[in-house]
Design a protein around this motif. Structure first.
Motif, PDB file in Angstrom:
ATOM      1  N   LYS A   1      -4.255 -23.356  54.242  1.00  0.00           N
ATOM      2  CA  LYS A   1      -4.697 -22.307  53.324  1.00  0.00           C
ATOM      3  C   LYS A   1      -5.760 -21.438  53.996  1.00  0.00           C
ATOM      4  O   LYS A   1      -5.727 -20.202  53.915  1.00  0.00           O
ATOM      5  N   TYR A   2      -6.704 -22.054  54.662  1.00  0.00           N
ATOM      6  CA  TYR A   2      -7.767 -21.309  55.346  1.00  0.00           C
ATOM      7  C   TYR A   2      -7.214 -20.498  56.516  1.00  0.00           C
ATOM      8  O   TYR A   2      -7.637 -19.368  56.769  1.00  0.00           O
TER       9      TYR A   2
ATOM     10  N   GLN B   1      -5.589 -17.451  55.107  1.00  0.00           N
ATOM     11  CA  GLN B   1      -6.592 -16.484  54.666  1.00  0.00           C
ATOM     12  C   GLN B   1      -7.188 -15.731  55.863  1.00  0.00           C
ATOM     13  O   GLN B   1      -7.421 -14.523  55.802  1.00  0.00           O
TER      14      GLN B   1
END
Length: 123
Positions: free
Chosen positions: A3-4, A7
Motif C-alpha cells: 500500500k505504501y 502511494q
C-alpha cells in the motif's frame, strides 16, 4: 507495505506530471512570445519571402549584395543576367534565379520604403 509503495508511486507520478505540465505551459508561452516578436518585426518581409519563394539572405547571396541600394542591385542584376544568357552559353536556371533574386530584393526595398513612410507619419 504494498500500500505504501503504491502511494509513493502515485505521488511520484503526480509530481512528475505537474512538473511536466508546468514546463509545457512555460514552453508554449515562450514560443507564443517569440512568434509574436517575429511577426511584428518582419511580417511584410516574411510575406515577400513566401511569395518569391526565396529569402532575403539567399537573394543577397545570389546577386552578391551586402547593402540594399537600388543602383547596386540593378548593376549586379544586369551583369549576372547577361553572363547567364543561354545565347552565350549560360544557364537558364541560373538566369531565372538571378531574376527571382532581383524581384525579392526590389520587394524588400519597397517594404522598407513603406515602413519609413509609416514611421514618419506616426511622428
Amino acid at each position: 507495505m504494498a500500500k505504501y509503495l503504491a502511494q509513493i508511486i502515485v505521488m511520484g507520478a503526480q509530481v512528475v506530471g505537474r512538473a511536466f505540465a508546468r514546463a509545457l505551459q512555460q514552453e508554449f508561452a515562450a514560443s507564443q512570445a517569440a512568434a509574436q516578436a517575429r511577426n511584428s518585426a518582419g511580417q511584410h518581409s516574411a510575406a515577400a519571402s513566401s511569395i518569391a519563394g526565396m529569402g532575403l539572405q539567399e537573394a543577397q547571396q545570389i546577386l552578391n549584395i551586402t547593402t540594399l541600394t537600388p543602383e547596386e542591385i540593378q548593376k549586379n542584376y544586369e551583369h549576372l543576367f547577361k553572363v547567364n544568357d543561354k545565347a552565350v552559353g549560360g544557364s537558364f536556371y541560373v538566369q531565372s534565379k538571378v531574376f527571382r533574386a532581383k524581384e525579392r530584393l526590389d520587394e524588400e526595398l519597397s517594404i522598407q520604403t513603406q515602413d519609413k513612410q509609416q514611421s514618419q507619419k506616426e511622428t
